[in-house]
Design a protein around this motif. Structure first.
Motif, PDB file in Angstrom:
ATOM      1  N   LEU A  82       0.849  -1.187   0.000  1.00  0.00           N
ATOM      2  CA  LEU A  82       0.000   0.000   0.000  1.00  0.00           C
ATOM      3  C   LEU A  82       0.882   1.233   0.000  1.00  0.00           C
ATOM      4  O   LEU A  82       2.013   1.205   0.493  1.00  0.00           O
ATOM      5  CB  LEU A  82      -0.919  -0.005   1.223  1.00  0.00           C
ATOM      6  N   GLU A  83       0.363   2.337  -0.534  1.00  0.00           N
ATOM      7  CA  GLU A  83       1.118   3.591  -0.551  1.00  0.00           C
ATOM      8  C   GLU A  83       0.302   4.689   0.116  1.00  0.00           C
ATOM      9  O   GLU A  83      -0.932   4.702   0.024  1.00  0.00           O
ATOM     10  CB  GLU A  83       1.473   3.988  -1.990  1.00  0.00           C
ATOM     11  N   ALA A  84       1.015   5.588   0.798  1.00  0.00           N
ATOM     12  CA  ALA A  84       0.352   6.667   1.536  1.00  0.00           C
ATOM     13  C   ALA A  84       1.270   7.879   1.569  1.00  0.00           C
ATOM     14  O   ALA A  84       2.396   7.851   1.056  1.00  0.00           O
ATOM     15  CB  ALA A  84      -0.002   6.203   2.947  1.00  0.00           C
ATOM     16  N   ALA A  85       0.781   8.951   2.183  1.00  0.00           N
ATOM     17  CA  ALA A  85       1.508  10.219   2.176  1.00  0.00           C
ATOM     18  C   ALA A  85       2.599  10.264   3.238  1.00  0.00           C
ATOM     19  O   ALA A  85       2.487   9.683   4.312  1.00  0.00           O
ATOM     20  CB  ALA A  85       0.540  11.381   2.388  1.00  0.00           C
ATOM     21  N   HIS A  86       3.634  10.996   2.924  1.00  0.00           N
ATOM     22  CA  HIS A  86       4.740  11.295   3.833  1.00  0.00           C
ATOM     23  C   HIS A  86       5.293  12.662   3.438  1.00  0.00           C
ATOM     24  O   HIS A  86       5.435  12.934   2.257  1.00  0.00           O
ATOM     25  CB  HIS A  86       5.836  10.230   3.700  1.00  0.00           C
ATOM     26  N   PRO A  87       5.582  13.588   4.373  1.00  0.00           N
ATOM     27  CA  PRO A  87       5.678  13.410   5.812  1.00  0.00           C
ATOM     28  C   PRO A  87       4.398  13.712   6.593  1.00  0.00           C
ATOM     29  O   PRO A  87       4.384  13.524   7.806  1.00  0.00           O
ATOM     30  CB  PRO A  87       6.774  14.405   6.201  1.00  0.00           C
ATOM     31  N   VAL A  88       3.355  14.205   5.941  1.00  0.00           N
ATOM     32  CA  VAL A  88       2.085  14.477   6.651  1.00  0.00           C
ATOM     33  C   VAL A  88       1.091  13.394   6.248  1.00  0.00           C
ATOM     34  O   VAL A  88       0.845  13.189   5.058  1.00  0.00           O
ATOM     35  CB  VAL A  88       1.547  15.881   6.299  1.00  0.00           C
ATOM     36  N   PRO A  89       0.515  12.670   7.206  1.00  0.00           N
ATOM     37  CA  PRO A  89      -0.341  11.522   6.890  1.00  0.00           C
ATOM     38  C   PRO A  89      -1.630  11.901   6.177  1.00  0.00           C
ATOM     39  O   PRO A  89      -2.110  13.026   6.289  1.00  0.00           O
ATOM     40  CB  PRO A  89      -0.632  10.910   8.267  1.00  0.00           C
ATOM     41  N   ASP A  90      -2.177  10.911   5.451  1.00  0.00           N
ATOM     42  CA  ASP A  90      -3.434  11.129   4.739  1.00  0.00           C
ATOM     43  C   ASP A  90      -4.374   9.941   4.951  1.00  0.00           C
ATOM     44  O   ASP A  90      -4.065   9.004   5.697  1.00  0.00           O
ATOM     45  CB  ASP A  90      -3.182  11.389   3.253  1.00  0.00           C
ATOM     46  N   ALA A  91      -5.517   9.963   4.260  1.00  0.00           N
ATOM     47  CA  ALA A  91      -6.529   8.915   4.432  1.00  0.00           C
ATOM     48  C   ALA A  91      -6.008   7.556   3.989  1.00  0.00           C
ATOM     49  O   ALA A  91      -6.403   6.521   4.547  1.00  0.00           O
ATOM     50  CB  ALA A  91      -7.783   9.279   3.646  1.00  0.00           C
ATOM     51  N   ALA A  92      -5.134   7.520   2.991  1.00  0.00           N
ATOM     52  CA  ALA A  92      -4.560   6.246   2.562  1.00  0.00           C
ATOM     53  C   ALA A  92      -3.727   5.623   3.669  1.00  0.00           C
ATOM     54  O   ALA A  92      -3.715   4.391   3.848  1.00  0.00           O
ATOM     55  CB  ALA A  92      -3.720   6.448   1.305  1.00  0.00           C
ATOM     56  N   GLY A  93      -3.030   6.452   4.433  1.00  0.00           N
ATOM     57  CA  GLY A  93      -2.271   5.949   5.572  1.00  0.00           C
ATOM     58  C   GLY A  93      -3.185   5.400   6.655  1.00  0.00           C
ATOM     59  O   GLY A  93      -2.878   4.387   7.300  1.00  0.00           O
ATOM     60  N   LEU A  94      -4.309   6.065   6.853  1.00  0.00           N
ATOM     61  CA  LEU A  94      -5.294   5.597   7.834  1.00  0.00           C
ATOM     62  C   LEU A  94      -5.795   4.210   7.444  1.00  0.00           C
ATOM     63  O   LEU A  94      -5.886   3.298   8.287  1.00  0.00           O
ATOM     64  CB  LEU A  94      -6.450   6.591   7.900  1.00  0.00           C
ATOM     65  N   ALA A  95      -6.097   4.020   6.160  1.00  0.00           N
ATOM     66  CA  ALA A  95      -6.549   2.713   5.675  1.00  0.00           C
ATOM     67  C   ALA A  95      -5.438   1.672   5.795  1.00  0.00           C
ATOM     68  O   ALA A  95      -5.703   0.503   6.111  1.00  0.00           O
ATOM     69  CB  ALA A  95      -7.011   2.835   4.227  1.00  0.00           C
ATOM     70  N   ALA A  96      -4.187   2.090   5.555  1.00  0.00           N
ATOM     71  CA  ALA A  96      -3.063   1.163   5.659  1.00  0.00           C
ATOM     72  C   ALA A  96      -2.863   0.702   7.098  1.00  0.00           C
ATOM     73  O   ALA A  96      -2.598  -0.483   7.353  1.00  0.00           O
ATOM     74  CB  ALA A  96      -1.794   1.829   5.134  1.00  0.00           C
ATOM     75  N   SER A  97      -2.995   1.622   8.049  1.00  0.00           N
ATOM     76  CA  SER A  97      -2.878   1.238   9.462  1.00  0.00           C
ATOM     77  C   SER A  97      -3.918   0.193   9.823  1.00  0.00           C
ATOM     78  O   SER A  97      -3.623  -0.798  10.508  1.00  0.00           O
ATOM     79  CB  SER A  97      -3.036   2.474  10.356  1.00  0.00           C
ATOM     80  N   ALA A  98      -5.145   0.407   9.359  1.00  0.00           N
ATOM     81  CA  ALA A  98      -6.212  -0.555   9.624  1.00  0.00           C
ATOM     82  C   ALA A  98      -5.897  -1.904   8.985  1.00  0.00           C
ATOM     83  O   ALA A  98      -6.153  -2.965   9.573  1.00  0.00           O
ATOM     84  CB  ALA A  98      -7.544  -0.020   9.111  1.00  0.00           C
TER      85      ALA A  98
END
Length: 419
Positions: A82-98
């Motif tokens: 999965l890919e998500a935003a860095h350095p400020v988190p985004d919704a894709a990161g939230l889904a990845a954590s889940a």
């Protein structure tokens, strides 16, 4: 900059990165196969490459999911990337954590969880606790990044405002065995600090986190400050029985990479010294110390005789004062160019993950003539530094260093060559 010097410095950077190559780093640290399932989880800028290497090395079935920064993925056979935003988190990161949390649910004592953890995971794994939102966690990250606080302080605070960091992901996997294979990008190589330790707890308390906020005068968002002021959701204690079957190994680090670069320089006929692999502090202040050493070597042949390559690593910070574009390595170099102006040196400073902050370069090259060349272009290097605008300065000079994503992350690499 002389093309020979540029090629040499690039060679040393490439050697340092190769020493942290995922396949090479993982090969000596594979855990034994379990009776049950093997589940791979991971987070960080090099997580996809670690996952691909693990698949290549692992003799047996596996499943899993890892998260990396946008554009840092790579093909894998079984493990989802999965890919998500860095350095400020985004919704894709939230889904990845889940997704990572879900991957470790329902495991038993015969199952194995392999956590592939490297730098960048803190932003890639948002999971706001209580009634906090993703925007609250994003605002926290922005406040931390602007504060100038060291990474250890930032991560201690992040762990108290999270549902996944500070060992919580490992607790969710109990009673399975959890083996964390960590590529360290933090000074001192404390695995609990890498990616804010999703599978590795530490003993930092809520009171200590609050003291760090005060000491570094971090302007927390009001809702985050209110959460931190209370006692709900404190980070797990390392003595929690849920960590009894957890094991952690640091498989690559700045120390090993700098030693590889030093050996390479020696093989090329240039003596090399390593100042430290754990240098922290404001980038421009660290640069002034390096500049003083470079001037001393050039003028008096001490504390190291010429020729010499001076190497260092660690993670500097930048307190945002202006509105310019830049990262900590380019800011280090602009300050170095000013403080050592006229000194015959050539330098490269770059982040080993291939990205310096939020721009697309890893760092830049600088020499004792960089400041004067900027003035010849009508730019004031001191004003650019004051505006945190080092990227713009080195872009104008044509001296940005952009190798692209490297697939690993062992923090900053700095090399100063004095012939």
């Amino acid at each position: 900059m002389d093309q020979t010097d540029r090629a040499l410095l690039t060679d040393l950077f490439t050697t340092a990165v190769a020493a942290a190559d995922p396949l090479r780093a993982l090969a000596a640290h594979l855990p034994p196969r379990p009776k049950g399932r093997t589940v791979v989880i991971g987070a960080g800028k090099g997580a996809a490459q670690l996952a691909a290497a693990f698949e290549q090395l692992w003799d047996g079935p596996l499943s899993g999911v890892v998260v990396t920064r946008y554009g840092y993925g790579c093909p894998t056979r079984t493990i989802r990337v999965l890919e998500a935003a860095h350095p400020v988190p985004d919704a894709a990161g939230l889904a990845a954590s889940a997704a990572l949390m879900q991957a470790v649910q329902g495991l038993g004592p015969d199952d194995l969880v392999v956590a592939l953890v490297c730098g960048g995971g803190s932003a890639l794994l948002p999971m706001p606790p209580g009634d906090l939102t993703l925007e609250d966690e994003a605002a926290l990250n922005r406040a931390l990044l602007a504060s100038g606080a060291p990474i250890s302080a930032m991560n201690a605070i992040r762990k108290q405002v999270s549902g996944i960091k500070g060992g919580r992901l490992a607790l969710a996997a109990a009673p399975a065995r959890v083996v964390s294979l960590v590529v360290s990008d933090v000074p001192g190589d404390d695995p609990a600090q890498v990616a804010s330790g999703p599978t590795v707890p530490d003993a930092t308390t809520r009171d200590q986190a609050r003291a760090l906020v005060a000491n570094w005068r971090i302007a927390l968002p009001p809702r985050v400050a209110a959460w931190l002021a209370g006692d709900r959701g404190q980070a797990p204690d390392p003595a929690d029985p849920g960590f009894a079957r957890c094991e952690t190994r640091v498989i690559a680090s700045a120390r090993l990479s700098l030693e590889a670069a030093a050996d390479r320089a020696q093989a090329l006929g240039l003596p090399a010294v390593i100042l430290s692999d754990a240098i922290e502090g404001e980038a421009r202040e660290v640069a002034r110390v390096h500049a003083a050493i470079a001037r001393e070597v050039a003028a008096r042949n001490r504390p190291f005789p010429r020729p010499v390559v001076i190497l260092s690593g660690g993670e500097t910070t930048v307190t945002l004062r202006g509105q310019g574009r830049g990262g900590r390595n380019s800011e280090f170099l602009l300050a170095l160019a000013l403080a050592a102006e006229g000194t015959p040196f050539a330098a490269l400073a770059a982040d080993t993950d291939g990205i310096d902050g939020s721009e697309q370069n890893a760092g830049a090259f600088a020499t004792g003539t960089s400041a004067s060349r900027l003035r010849a272009l009508g730019q004031d290097p001191a004003a650019q530094l004051a505006d945190n605008n080092a990227w713009t300065a080195f872009d104008a000079l044509g001296d940005l260093f952009a190798p692209g994503p490297t697939g690993t992350n062992v923090n900053d690499f700095r090399a100063i060559l004095i012939r």
